[in-house]
Structure formats: structure tokens, C-alpha cells
Design a protein around this motif. Sequence first.
Motif, PDB file in Angstrom:
ATOM      1  N   ASP A 401       0.809  -1.225   0.000  1.00  0.00           N
ATOM      2  CA  ASP A 401       0.000   0.000   0.000  1.00  0.00           C
ATOM      3  C   ASP A 401       0.841   1.273   0.000  1.00  0.00           C
ATOM      4  OD1 ASP A 401       0.967  -0.045   2.568  1.00  0.00           O
ATOM      5  OD2 ASP A 401      -0.993  -0.181   3.549  1.00  0.00           O
ATOM      6  N   LYS A 446       0.561   6.373  -3.563  1.00  0.00           N
ATOM      7  CA  LYS A 446      -0.232   5.607  -2.598  1.00  0.00           C
ATOM      8  C   LYS A 446      -0.029   6.173  -1.187  1.00  0.00           C
ATOM      9  CE  LYS A 446       1.063   1.427  -4.286  1.00  0.00           C
ATOM     10  NZ  LYS A 446       1.000  -0.024  -4.601  1.00  0.00           N
ATOM     11  N   GLN A 447       0.193   5.329  -0.183  1.00  0.00           N
ATOM     12  CA  GLN A 447       0.297   5.822   1.188  1.00  0.00           C
ATOM     13  C   GLN A 447       1.723   6.258   1.557  1.00  0.00           C
ATOM     14  OE1 GLN A 447      -1.890   3.842   4.355  1.00  0.00           O
ATOM     15  NE2 GLN A 447      -3.243   2.879   2.869  1.00  0.00           N
TER      16      GLN A 447
END
Length: 470
Positions: A401, A446-447
Amino acid sequence: METYDSMLARISAAPGQGSRTILDPATGEPVGEAPVHTVDDLEHAIAAAAAAQPAWAALGHDARSAALLKAADAVERSAEELAQLLSREQGKPLNGPNARFEVGACAAWLRAAATTPLAPEMVVDDGETRAVLDYRPIGVVGAIGPWNWPMMITIWQIAPALRMGNAVVVKPSQNTPLSVLALAAVINDELPEGLLSVVSSGRDVGARLAEHPAIGKVMFTGSTAAGKSIIKSSAGTIKRLTLELGGNDAGIVLPDADPKAIAEGLFWGAFINTGQTCAALKRLYVHDDIYDGVCEELTKVAAAMPMGVGLDEANVLGPLQNRQQYDIVARLVEAARDSGARILLGGNPDPGQPGNFYPTTLVADIDNSNPLVAEEQFGPALPIIRYSTVDEAIRMANGVDVGLGASIWSPNLTAAREVAARLEAGTVWINTHGAVDPRIPFGGAKQSGYGLEFGVEGLKALGIPQVING
């Protein structure tokens, strides 16, 4: 130029509510006393920054850039003293891509921020409509930094902020406050009073900085979890944010790569700063055809790299900066061992050795779902995973992630670029990993955060865009 002892005395004498002792992670010996600041100290720093900022903004780009160039000269005059302090507090060796390298990068990024051109942009001028895009200062910027590259990342935050006419309040990691205090003291000799402040404190002060109504922007480098907290804290005042968060960077070695030719590049991609780098190579995917060769050549390189106390000129790898990170690395390596993975090198720390030393560790024949692969280890342990097809490698590389960086290793640049375009990462390097350049934008997917640093885009991120239409 001041001496190391006078520099340490100056920052240890900084006002605060008492002090706390900072220990050398390599020896456990005291390095110095860091002031302990409070929320009241933060309020004073923000007030001073807000008072100093308008005059600084009014100077214009040329004058501000000239001051930053003088600051770069000042950093270079004190480079050895700063590197010695950094080595003792953070643990990284003086040599290799470590303490002296980091201080040199501080001067380089100051100069880059000062000399990168940023002219107003003519958006439309067709005889009927005229629109010009320019950037004005935000005001006061809050900069919250990490413990792995404390000086360099602080410069990444403050140099563009100052160039764009802002004042800055810095909150360094509790693990490495002395390095940042010393760097700011050197730079402040070339800046107006109150423009740049460092508040050495705990999480309560960091939380207040993120929510403070007088702070127009927060720049943060650190964990994804802490980044999420900053997003929540900043929401009430709709602050601008630049977040460079955790990464679990993948490297993919294509089947036509030469194991011996790439081994040293792979090593430094993974083990720069003893693996304590957000954009370090943390998962290595190697094709079956050359898997054994890459493991063999990488092990040869890794085994030859000396690890020890940073002030020893022979060492290029140091301790983990804190025991918490040491425990994370040890846990993940043990999980890999327990799963049946093959330890090629390391994995056997000496419990009687002083300091937070974890040996350089390479782990082969490991499943992609193993915690050492799936979690960010942030230390000197690299898992090496087999793959059979490029599609499989891409799927595994994209299967987390976060997406700060990634790399492709192949002599065929066309093929490497095609694979790179399929990876979900803010930066994909080819035949290197983690190399940053002050001219080239850097940020995560993304994160791993949002916002860009460096170059023209990094300057723009420290200003408020304004269009004058007419």
C-alpha cells in the motif's frame, strides 16, 4: 569558524524547560544535552516567525537567494564539526554516503534552492485576455523531521520555504535534536532573527504545530501512521501539506542483468545509512535465471563492508539509531528464519556488543508474503525473492500500500523503462536506487504521501499560487 565543543555548548545552552541527555547509539556514551521545549516555547517561536516573515518576504527572490548562498558557505565552514556531531548522535559513519556526505548535501540543497529560477508564468496573452501565474509566500511553515537523515531532510524542508519568502519553525525528532539545533545555529548566523527556529520537544508540541492556526503549511517526513495523524490535526485549518511517508521500495533485476556488475549498486541501494532510508531498496526481486549469481555477488560485496563506530574512519556502516528500530529488524529477521528462509549473511547479532549494531543481513529463498518482505524493515536486512516472469515481479512489487520508490536493473534501457512505467511508485530508478537530485522532483505514491519536493515543483509547493487576470 567555531569548534566542535563550542558548537555543542551553544546548542546545549539554548533556553528550554530543562534538558535531557542524548546518547551515542554506537557506544551508549553521552553526546550532549538537548533542551526540552514546551508548547509555550513553540508559541513564542511561531510569534517570532510571524513577526520576521513579512520583511523577509519583501526582500524578494534575489536577496533571499543571496542569504541562502551565504548560509551554504557557513555550513561548509563548519562541515567537519557538524559531521562529527551527526555521527555521534545519529550513529552513521563519517565516511561513505553518510555523515560528511549528508553535511555536503545540506550545502548543495541550499544552493539549489537559491539558484533554481522561478519566473512568473504567462498563462494567456491573446490580445483580449492576459493572465499571469505567480507564487506568493505562505507565511509560517512548520517542518517536522525524522531521525535517519536529520540535517539533510531539514534542509530539504527549510531551504525552499525560506527561498519562497516564508519563515520556518522546525520540530526535529527527539532522537536527533542536537544535529538539527547545530545546523540551524550555523544557518541563523546568516538570517534575520526569529525567521528560523527549532523547537526540541515531544509529540505534544508536534501535534500543536500541526494544528496551529498561524502555521500555513506543514512539511513532514516520517512514518505513514504519523503522517495520518498530521493530516487529521491539520484539517481544522485546511493547511497545505507535503508528506514524505514510509516506503517499502522494490527492486526488480531483469534476466539480462550482469550479477557482478550490479552487485555494488544493489548493496548501496539497500544499505545506505545502514538501511535507515525511506527510499532505500527494501525488497529485491530477481529472475530465476540469475538468482543464484545475484545472491553470490551481493553477498561478496556486503561481507566486505566494515561496520562499527562512526568516528572510526574505516567504517561505512553504523548502528541502528535507536533500540526500537533494532528490535523491529531483529523480529523480522527471526520471522524469516523461522519460516525456513535461507540466511546468506548476518542475522546473528552479538548480544554482548555495546550499541545498536545489527549485522548486515541478506535473506534468500523467502516467500513474498513473509513479514520481512511485506513490512518495512528500515534497517540492514534485505530479502531476495525469486520470480519467473516479469509480470509476476511487477505484481509482487505493486502489491503493497506504499509506493515511494522502485528500481529496475538491466543493460537494456528500453526494456527497463517499459517495466518502470508499470510500477506504482513516485520515482523509479534504472540501474541505481535512491539517488536524489535537487533539480529533480521527488515524492511518493499511494500511502507514501503526497506533494513534491526539489526543483521548480518543490519551490512552487512552498508558495500560494496567485493568478492576476487582467
